[in-house]
Design a protein around this motif. Structure first.
Motif, mmCIF file in Angstrom:
data_model
loop_
_atom_site.group_PDB
_atom_site.id
_atom_site.type_symbol
_atom_site.label_atom_id
_atom_site.label_comp_id
_atom_site.label_asym_id
_atom_site.label_seq_id
_atom_site.Cartn_x
_atom_site.Cartn_y
_atom_site.Cartn_z
ATOM 1 N N VAL A 1 0.835 -1.201 0.000
ATOM 2 C CA VAL A 1 0.000 0.000 0.000
ATOM 3 C C VAL A 1 0.875 1.258 0.000
ATOM 4 C CG1 VAL A 1 -0.429 0.251 2.493
ATOM 5 C CG2 VAL A 1 -2.143 1.008 0.891
ATOM 6 N N ALA A 2 2.043 1.175 0.632
ATOM 7 C CA ALA A 2 2.967 2.318 0.613
ATOM 8 C C ALA A 2 3.440 2.595 -0.819
ATOM 9 C CB ALA A 2 4.155 2.059 1.530
ATOM 10 N N GLU A 3 3.742 1.529 -1.544
ATOM 11 C CA GLU A 3 4.157 1.693 -2.947
ATOM 12 C C GLU A 3 3.052 2.326 -3.775
ATOM 13 O OE1 GLU A 3 6.761 -2.261 -3.135
ATOM 14 O OE2 GLU A 3 5.627 -1.867 -5.006
ATOM 15 N N LYS A 4 1.827 1.855 -3.524
ATOM 16 C CA LYS A 4 0.669 2.372 -4.240
ATOM 17 C C LYS A 4 0.495 3.858 -3.939
ATOM 18 C CE LYS A 4 -3.644 0.706 -3.410
ATOM 19 N NZ LYS A 4 -4.628 -0.332 -3.118
ATOM 20 N N LEU A 5 0.695 4.206 -2.687
ATOM 21 C CA LEU A 5 0.547 5.604 -2.268
ATOM 22 C C LEU A 5 1.591 6.492 -2.944
ATOM 23 C CD1 LEU A 5 -0.598 7.813 -0.283
ATOM 24 C CD2 LEU A 5 1.033 6.962 1.390
ATOM 25 N N TRP A 6 2.869 6.132 -2.821
ATOM 26 C CA TRP A 6 3.932 7.037 -3.277
ATOM 27 C C TRP A 6 4.086 7.054 -4.785
ATOM 28 C CZ3 TRP A 6 4.171 10.317 0.238
ATOM 29 C CH2 TRP A 6 4.123 9.957 1.584
ATOM 30 N N SER A 7 3.490 6.069 -5.461
ATOM 31 C CA SER A 7 3.572 6.114 -6.930
ATOM 32 C C SER A 7 2.227 6.530 -7.537
ATOM 33 C CB SER A 7 3.971 4.725 -7.456
ATOM 34 O OG SER A 7 2.965 3.786 -7.138
ATOM 35 N N HIS A 8 1.303 6.976 -6.690
ATOM 36 C CA HIS A 8 -0.037 7.316 -7.168
ATOM 37 C C HIS A 8 0.010 8.520 -8.121
ATOM 38 C CE1 HIS A 8 -4.318 8.198 -7.162
ATOM 39 N NE2 HIS A 8 -4.509 7.024 -6.579
ATOM 40 N N PRO A 9 -0.721 8.435 -9.243
ATOM 41 C CA PRO A 9 -0.696 9.551 -10.196
ATOM 42 C C PRO A 9 -1.250 10.860 -9.608
ATOM 43 C CG PRO A 9 -2.303 7.857 -10.851
ATOM 44 C CD PRO A 9 -1.468 7.280 -9.754
ATOM 45 N N ARG A 10 -2.090 10.770 -8.592
ATOM 46 C CA ARG A 10 -2.627 11.989 -7.974
ATOM 47 C C ARG A 10 -2.059 12.185 -6.561
ATOM 48 N NH1 ARG A 10 -7.679 12.082 -6.936
ATOM 49 N NH2 ARG A 10 -8.141 9.911 -7.327
ATOM 50 N N LEU A 11 -0.773 11.856 -6.408
ATOM 51 C CA LEU A 11 -0.143 11.934 -5.086
ATOM 52 C C LEU A 11 -0.255 13.324 -4.475
ATOM 53 C CD1 LEU A 11 1.499 10.780 -2.773
ATOM 54 C CD2 LEU A 11 3.584 11.173 -4.090
ATOM 55 N N ARG A 12 -0.156 14.341 -5.326
ATOM 56 C CA ARG A 12 -0.220 15.708 -4.804
ATOM 57 C C ARG A 12 -1.522 15.975 -4.053
ATOM 58 N NH1 ARG A 12 2.028 21.286 -6.601
ATOM 59 N NH2 ARG A 12 0.798 22.446 -5.107
ATOM 60 N N GLU A 13 -2.622 15.407 -4.538
ATOM 61 C CA GLU A 13 -3.929 15.575 -3.863
ATOM 62 C C GLU A 13 -4.041 14.667 -2.637
ATOM 63 O OE1 GLU A 13 -7.237 15.081 -6.779
ATOM 64 O OE2 GLU A 13 -5.592 15.524 -8.176
ATOM 65 N N ILE A 14 -3.436 13.495 -2.757
ATOM 66 C CA ILE A 14 -3.569 12.496 -1.690
ATOM 67 C C ILE A 14 -2.660 12.814 -0.500
ATOM 68 C CG2 ILE A 14 -3.106 10.062 -1.148
ATOM 69 C CD1 ILE A 14 -3.836 9.392 -4.000
ATOM 70 N N TYR A 15 -1.538 13.473 -0.789
ATOM 71 C CA TYR A 15 -0.522 13.675 0.242
ATOM 72 C C TYR A 15 -1.075 14.338 1.520
ATOM 73 C CZ TYR A 15 3.782 15.115 2.545
ATOM 74 O OH TYR A 15 4.760 15.338 3.478
ATOM 75 N N PRO A 16 -1.899 15.410 1.417
ATOM 76 C CA PRO A 16 -2.466 15.977 2.651
ATOM 77 C C PRO A 16 -3.329 14.975 3.428
ATOM 78 C CG PRO A 16 -2.777 17.479 0.809
ATOM 79 C CD PRO A 16 -2.270 16.193 0.229
ATOM 80 N N GLU A 17 -4.019 14.086 2.708
ATOM 81 C CA GLU A 17 -4.825 13.049 3.373
ATOM 82 C C GLU A 17 -3.926 12.065 4.112
ATOM 83 O OE1 GLU A 17 -8.055 12.485 3.979
ATOM 84 O OE2 GLU A 17 -8.246 14.540 3.241
ATOM 85 N N PHE A 18 -2.804 11.736 3.462
ATOM 86 C CA PHE A 18 -1.811 10.886 4.137
ATOM 87 C C PHE A 18 -1.338 11.569 5.420
ATOM 88 C CE2 PHE A 18 2.745 10.585 4.956
ATOM 89 C CZ PHE A 18 2.826 9.263 5.364
#
Ligand SMILES: [Fe+2]
Ligand SMILES: [Fe+2]
Length: 221
Positions: A24-41
């Motif tokens: 799941v960490a790999e999925k998170l850090w390689s996510h195409p919309r990481l910029r949007e997801i990062y604050p949620e992380f």
């Protein structure tokens, strides 16, 4: 009789179990919309990190009460007394990172934390209070066991166009946690741990992996 050192025995268990968390960490850090997801992380990360010092204090309190009767309590208390100040204020780093991204701390703190994070920390209070505080060492071994890769997160910040300042929590932990991991290993190796202690630390570590995976997965969803 088990001939592995205590730290090795716990680390081996964790290594065998942490696959889903790494995925799941790999999925998170390689996510195409990481910029949007990062604050949620970060929000979810804060919900977890805010518990680390209070949990260690709860465990220390239990150790103090058992000091004369439990052979593990004195060494564990010594470890906790050193480590509590080392972790104090780290939840603030996450709030600082969120502030850099434009999220006001009042708003972050007003939001209800995810139940997965509450379950993760809540389980530890249960183990500490009703079973044995040594369980918390399984939790800490997971959380500080794989320090963030500083170079990777610097380039991730650059890649998604976010100031490296907004990655301070990950970058500072990348610098500090290799030492914290080694300190825990040395503390574990010096404790008079039995097979029962190992079983409990293992249960706690597996549960921590399971719930952390859920916390991280919710950030990706
Ligand atoms: Fe920390
Ligand atoms: Fe740490």
């Amino acid at each position: 009789m088990n001939h592995l050192s205590h730290s090795r025995r716990l680390r081996d268990k964790i290594r065998l179990a942490r696959g889903p968390l790494d995925t799941v960490a790999e999925k998170l850090w390689s996510h195409p919309r990481l910029r949007e997801i990062y604050p949620e992380f970060l929000f979810r990360n804060h919900a977890v990190i805010r518990c680390s010092v209070p949990l260690m204090k709860a465990a220390a309190e239990r150790c103090e009460k058992m000091l004369d009767t439990d052979p593990v309590a004195p060494g564990m208390l010594e470890y906790l007394r050193k480590h509590i100040p080392e972790e104090t204020g780290h939840d603030e780093w996450v709030l600082d990172d969120l502030a850099t991204l434009g999220y006001r701390r009042e708003d972050v703190l007003k939001r209800i934390p995810p139940p997965s994070a509450a379950a993760l920390a809540g389980a530890q209070y249960y183990w500490i209070r009703h079973v044995h505080p040594v369980a918390l060492l399984g939790f800490i071994a997971v959380l500080e066991g794989t320090p963030p890769d500083v170079a990777f997160f610097e380039s991730t910040a650059d890649r998604i166009g976010v100031p490296r300042r907004a990655f301070s929590n990950l970058l500072l932990h990348g610098k500090l946690d290799p030492q914290h991991r080694d300190d825990l290993d040395h503390a574990l190796d010096a404790l008079p741990l039995t097979g029962e202690h190992h079983a409990l630390m293992g249960v706690s570590a597996f549960q921590t992996i399971h719930l952390l995976t859920r916390v991280a997965d919710e950030a990706v969803q």
